[in-house]
Scaffold this active site. Structure first.
Site, PDB file in Angstrom:
ATOM      1  N   ARG A  94     -23.441 -77.678 -23.652  1.00  0.00           N
ATOM      2  CA  ARG A  94     -23.963 -76.387 -23.867  1.00  0.00           C
ATOM      3  C   ARG A  94     -25.490 -76.326 -24.050  1.00  0.00           C
ATOM      4  O   ARG A  94     -26.037 -77.318 -24.028  1.00  0.00           O
ATOM      5  CB  ARG A  94     -23.302 -76.300 -25.580  1.00  0.00           C
ATOM      6  CG  ARG A  94     -23.849 -77.409 -26.479  1.00  0.00           C
ATOM      7  CD  ARG A  94     -23.574 -77.034 -28.077  1.00  0.00           C
ATOM      8  NE  ARG A  94     -23.944 -78.183 -28.615  1.00  0.00           N
ATOM      9  CZ  ARG A  94     -24.941 -78.614 -29.074  1.00  0.00           C
ATOM     10  NH1 ARG A  94     -25.984 -77.993 -28.556  1.00  0.00           N
ATOM     11  NH2 ARG A  94     -25.183 -79.750 -29.956  1.00  0.00           N
ATOM     12  N   GLY A  96     -29.112 -75.869 -26.347  1.00  0.00           N
ATOM     13  CA  GLY A  96     -29.430 -76.301 -27.795  1.00  0.00           C
ATOM     14  C   GLY A  96     -29.690 -77.794 -27.989  1.00  0.00           C
ATOM     15  O   GLY A  96     -29.489 -78.474 -26.908  1.00  0.00           O
ATOM     16  N   ASP A  97     -29.902 -78.187 -29.041  1.00  0.00           N
ATOM     17  CA  ASP A  97     -30.298 -79.659 -29.353  1.00  0.00           C
ATOM     18  C   ASP A  97     -29.034 -80.329 -30.106  1.00  0.00           C
ATOM     19  O   ASP A  97     -28.032 -80.149 -29.580  1.00  0.00           O
ATOM     20  CB  ASP A  97     -31.485 -79.674 -29.935  1.00  0.00           C
ATOM     21  CG  ASP A  97     -32.497 -80.901 -29.843  1.00  0.00           C
ATOM     22  OD1 ASP A  97     -32.040 -81.995 -30.511  1.00  0.00           O
ATOM     23  OD2 ASP A  97     -33.569 -81.018 -29.379  1.00  0.00           O
ATOM     24  N   ILE A  98     -29.453 -81.085 -30.859  1.00  0.00           N
ATOM     25  CA  ILE A  98     -28.500 -81.859 -31.469  1.00  0.00           C
ATOM     26  C   ILE A  98     -27.815 -81.334 -32.639  1.00  0.00           C
ATOM     27  O   ILE A  98     -28.794 -80.725 -33.618  1.00  0.00           O
ATOM     28  CB  ILE A  98     -29.001 -83.464 -31.846  1.00  0.00           C
ATOM     29  CG1 ILE A  98     -27.764 -84.411 -32.062  1.00  0.00           C
ATOM     30  CG2 ILE A  98     -29.946 -83.504 -33.073  1.00  0.00           C
ATOM     31  CD1 ILE A  98     -28.216 -85.764 -32.311  1.00  0.00           C
ATOM     32  N   HIS A 101     -20.910 -82.347 -36.242  1.00  0.00           N
ATOM     33  CA  HIS A 101     -19.571 -81.771 -36.860  1.00  0.00           C
ATOM     34  C   HIS A 101     -18.899 -82.514 -37.574  1.00  0.00           C
ATOM     35  O   HIS A 101     -18.910 -83.720 -37.244  1.00  0.00           O
ATOM     36  CB  HIS A 101     -18.693 -81.357 -35.736  1.00  0.00           C
ATOM     37  CG  HIS A 101     -19.321 -80.055 -34.714  1.00  0.00           C
ATOM     38  ND1 HIS A 101     -19.997 -79.219 -35.144  1.00  0.00           N
ATOM     39  CD2 HIS A 101     -19.669 -80.507 -33.160  1.00  0.00           C
ATOM     40  CE1 HIS A 101     -20.577 -78.385 -34.013  1.00  0.00           C
ATOM     41  NE2 HIS A 101     -20.229 -79.241 -33.029  1.00  0.00           N
ATOM     42  N   GLY A 169     -24.423 -72.777 -30.165  1.00  0.00           N
ATOM     43  CA  GLY A 169     -24.643 -73.507 -28.934  1.00  0.00           C
ATOM     44  C   GLY A 169     -23.615 -72.951 -28.342  1.00  0.00           C
ATOM     45  O   GLY A 169     -22.367 -73.207 -28.191  1.00  0.00           O
ATOM     46  N   PHE A 181     -19.932 -71.984 -32.289  1.00  0.00           N
ATOM     47  CA  PHE A 181     -20.608 -72.021 -33.627  1.00  0.00           C
ATOM     48  C   PHE A 181     -19.859 -73.026 -34.535  1.00  0.00           C
ATOM     49  O   PHE A 181     -18.774 -73.497 -34.283  1.00  0.00           O
ATOM     50  CB  PHE A 181     -20.653 -70.863 -34.293  1.00  0.00           C
ATOM     51  CG  PHE A 181     -19.379 -69.982 -34.529  1.00  0.00           C
ATOM     52  CD1 PHE A 181     -18.531 -70.578 -35.874  1.00  0.00           C
ATOM     53  CD2 PHE A 181     -18.664 -69.151 -33.790  1.00  0.00           C
ATOM     54  CE1 PHE A 181     -17.364 -69.970 -36.092  1.00  0.00           C
ATOM     55  CE2 PHE A 181     -17.442 -68.592 -33.921  1.00  0.00           C
ATOM     56  CZ  PHE A 181     -16.880 -68.831 -35.102  1.00  0.00           C
ATOM     57  N   ALA A 182     -20.744 -73.515 -35.668  1.00  0.00           N
ATOM     58  CA  ALA A 182     -20.188 -74.140 -36.623  1.00  0.00           C
ATOM     59  C   ALA A 182     -20.555 -73.781 -37.986  1.00  0.00           C
ATOM     60  O   ALA A 182     -22.155 -73.805 -38.183  1.00  0.00           O
ATOM     61  CB  ALA A 182     -20.540 -75.905 -36.236  1.00  0.00           C
ATOM     62  N   CYS A 198     -30.852 -79.763 -34.705  1.00  0.00           N
ATOM     63  CA  CYS A 198     -31.170 -78.592 -33.879  1.00  0.00           C
ATOM     64  C   CYS A 198     -32.607 -78.851 -33.495  1.00  0.00           C
ATOM     65  O   CYS A 198     -33.233 -78.006 -33.027  1.00  0.00           O
ATOM     66  CB  CYS A 198     -30.831 -77.316 -34.407  1.00  0.00           C
ATOM     67  SG  CYS A 198     -29.333 -77.046 -34.699  1.00  0.00           S
TER      68      CYS A 198
END
Length: 240
Positions: A94, A96-98, A101, A169, A181-182, A198
Site C-alpha cells: 500500500r 504510506g509509511d508505517i 494494527h 493507506g 483505513f484503521a 506514518c
C-alpha cells in the site's frame, strides 16, 4: 468506458484475523476482480459480467505494517522486541509509511471497482476520510483533515495538539482498490510508541476511548461507519 455499473457492495466482517491471512484474502479478491475486468475487455456488452465490490471489516492481532514509501527505521523495535511484544511486522504494497494494527481497532478494506462509482483516487481517499469524520461526529468528536497529510485528525484546525485517530493507506490498479483505513476505537495506544506513526514525528495518536473517557462498542461504531460509507458512495450495501 465501463457500460456496466454495479453499486452492490457485499460486507463481510472477518473478526479478529491474522494480518497475513487477511492480506492474502484481499489479494485473491483483488486479482479475481482484475481478471474479470481483463476478460470483459474482449467480450461484447451482452456477454460482460458485473465486477464485484467487497467491503471487509476486521481486527488484527498486534502488527506493524510498512508501506512502499515508508522508512524501515521508523520501526523502533528489534526482532527480539517484536517477539517480546507478540507483534508481527510486514512490508506491504500500500501507499504510506508505517502504522500499527491491533485489537480494538476497526480496520476497513474496501475492494471496490471504482469504475462502478467514480474514477478519482484523490476523491476516493477523501470519501473514506469523510465517512470516518461523520462517524466520529455521531459521538460528538470533532474530527477533520490536516492539509498535506492523509487520515483523520483531532484538533485539526488550531493544531495546538493534533492527534491522529484514523490512518489511511490504499493500493489501486485499473481502478480496483485494496487496503484501506484503521480507526482507533479501543486501541492500546502504547503500541504506537514503538514506531514513528506514518513517518510523522511531531504529532500524537489517539482513540475514541481516550477522547470519550470510556470504552466504545466496536459493533456499534462499525454499523454507523458502514451506513456513512454506503451513503457517501451511494452503495447498495448488503451483509453476508
Amino acid at each position: 468506458m465501463n457500460t456496466l455499473i454495479n453499486k452492490q457492495v457485499t460486507f463481510r466482517d472477518l473478526g479478529l484475523i491474522d494480518y497475513q491471512e487477511a492480506w492474502d484474502y484481499q489479494e485473491r479478491i483483488f486479482a479475481e476482480t482484475l481478471a474479470l475486468k481483463t476478460q470483459n475487455r474482449i467480450l461484447s456488452d451482452a456477454e460482460k459480467v458485473l465486477t464485484p465490490n467487497i467491503l471487509l471489516f476486521c481486527q488484527h492481532p498486534h502488527v506493524y505494517t510498512l508501506g512502499k514509501s515508508g522508512k524501515p527505521e521508523h520501526l523502533l523495535l528489534s526482532t527480539e522486541d517484536l517477539t517480546a511484544k507478540q507483534a508481527k511486522y510486514y512490508k506491504i504494497n500500500r501507499g504510506g509509511d508505517i502504522t500499527y494494527h491491533g485489537p480494538g481497532q476497526i480496520v476497513g478494506y474496501p475492494i471496490l471497482d471504482l469504475d462502478n462509482f467514480f474514477t478519482d483516487i484523490h476523491l476516493y481517499m477523501r470519501m473514506l476520510e469523510e465517512a470516518i469524520i461523520r462517524t466520529l461526529a455521531d459521538y460528538q468528536i470533532d474530527a477533520g483533515r490536516i492539509k498535506g497529510l492523509t487520515g483523520v485528525w483531532l484538533d485539526h484546525e488550531a493544531q495546538v495538539n493534533p492527534r491522529k485517530i484514523c490512518a489511511l493507506g490504499v493500493k489501486a490498479s485499473r481502478w480496483v482498490t485494496m487496503h484501506g483505513f484503521a480507526l482507533n476505537v479501543n486501541t492500546d495506544l502504547s503500541y504506537f510508541g514503538n514506531i514513528v506513526p506514518c513517518g510523522i514525528e511531531d504529532k500524537a495518536v489517539t482513540s475514541m476511548q481516550k477522547e470519550l473517557g470510556r470504552e466504545v462498542s466496536i459493533g456499534e461504531v462499525s454499523n454507523i461507519l458502514k451506513t456513512h460509507l454506503a451513503d457517501l458512495f451511494q452503495m447498495d450495501l448488503t451483509d453476508e
